[in-house]
Design an enzyme around this catalytic site. Structure first.
Site, short mmCIF file in Angstrom:
data_model
loop_
_atom_site.label_atom_id
_atom_site.label_comp_id
_atom_site.label_asym_id
_atom_site.label_seq_id
_atom_site.Cartn_x
_atom_site.Cartn_y
_atom_site.Cartn_z
N HIS A 112 6.35 15.45 13.78
CA HIS A 112 6.57 14.64 12.57
C HIS A 112 7.82 15.17 11.88
O HIS A 112 8.07 16.38 11.86
CB HIS A 112 5.36 14.77 11.64
CG HIS A 112 5.66 14.45 10.21
ND1 HIS A 112 5.91 15.43 9.28
CD2 HIS A 112 5.74 13.27 9.56
CE1 HIS A 112 6.14 14.87 8.10
NE2 HIS A 112 6.04 13.56 8.24
N GLY A 265 3.35 -0.15 -0.57
CA GLY A 265 4.32 -0.31 0.50
C GLY A 265 3.75 -1.13 1.65
O GLY A 265 2.60 -1.60 1.59
#
Length: 316
Positions: A112, A265
């Site tokens: 990540h 979002g």
């Protein structure tokens, strides 16, 4: 530039950098796989938008997601103001690049990376702004040489920004990517920082760029060594079991996920970090002396990997 100011042209420079990093990482991943990214350009009713790029069912990556977003809002979400109560409820502008890579081979680690910039406007006084980001590694069958390379590159990313910077951000990463209900780290760590502005805009931006620029040199050599490693059903089953921990962290603790959901979002882009397959098994325990047991005993806890492994990492 004073630490409490960020001019509009400076914010535009951050966006240009993030767009370039988006393209560089996308190209590097596509160069190693037989499948191309699906590219979704999206807009957000409250303001702003982004582009999500998702690769699914490739020969190397079971899923890879690399997303850029640049959004505006009338009120900062709670997840972004825990350490800055003075800007709670303020209008905001946030931009960032976030990626999660889930390789198909159990010997190739999940990874990540995120780099981001946020600025708020206040009725009284100048705008407040800060940078954040980092990268971390989640192996299922770790190799000492891979962990050593990862942390050497993380240390290099912090070079020139203070002797204690790597140690500080490594420790922050160990504390952040920790699952209290499991009493284990998510993986072998890396770097994590947030609320960065005390160095002034130019130096803070330079550090964020250094972290972003060091991600591919940190990860690609590991991927290239492990993506074709022989494995069987045992390793695949353990990989899916450990992916469950990744899901638990992202849904329960991750501030980026919470920020995205709280700011309304795009849900598909926020949850693109999830692995396509994972599993949970009741009260599973590794066989003593097994490679799976070594992951728990030697790697799922904070360690000074550079001090402990440097000069001692065996060849693969």
């Amino acid at each position: 530039m004073p630490s409490d100011q960020a001019a509009p042209d400076a914010a535009n420079g951050v966006r240009r950098y993030l767009n370039d990093l988006h393209d560089r990482i996308t190209a590097a991943i596509e160069a190693r796989d037989t499948v191309r990214f699906r590219r979704d350009v999206w807009s957000r009713p409250e303001g702003g938008g982004g582009e999500s790029r998702v690769l699914t069912e490739g020969s190397v990556f079971e899923r890879a997601g690399v997303s850029f977003s640049h959004v505006f809002g009338a009120s900062l979400p709670h997840s972004a103001t825990q350490s800055r109560p003075e800007v709670a409820g303020a209008p905001f502008e946030a931009m960032g690049l976030s990626l999660v890579l889930h390789p198909r081979n159990p010997y190739a680690p999940t990874t990540h990376c995120n780099v981001r910039f946020l600025v708020t406007s206040r009725a009284a006084g100048p705008a407040a702004w800060w940078f954040g980001g980092g990268f971390d590694l989640t192996p299922y069958y770790p190799f000492d040489e891979d962990v050593l390379h990862w942390h050497r590159t993380a240390r290099a990313a912090c070079g020139g920004f203070g002797e204690d910077r790597y140690d500080k951000y490594k420790d922050w990463c160990d504390r952040y990517f920790f699952l209290p209900h499991r009493n284990e780290t998510r993986g072998v760590g890396g770097l994590f920082f947030d609320d960065l502005n005390e160095d002034g805009f130019e130096r803070s931006f330079a550090l964020m760029r250094s972290v972003g620029d060091h991600f591919l040199p940190a990860y690609l050599p590991i991927l290239d060594r492990r993506k074709d490693h022989p494995h069987g059903e045992r390793e695949r089953s353990f990989q899916l079991y450990r992916r469950g921990r990744y899901v638990e962290f992202n849904l329960v603790y991750d501030r980026g996920t919470l920020f995205g959901l709280q700011s309304r979002g795009r849900t598909e882009s926020i949850l693109m970090s999830m692995p396509p397959l994972a599993r949970w098994e009741y009260d599973w325990r590794p066989e003593p002396g097994s490679p799976e047991a070594r992951l728990y005993a030697d790697f799922l806890r904070p360690r000074a990997f550079l001090a402990e492994l440097d000069g001692a990492a065996p060849a693969s």
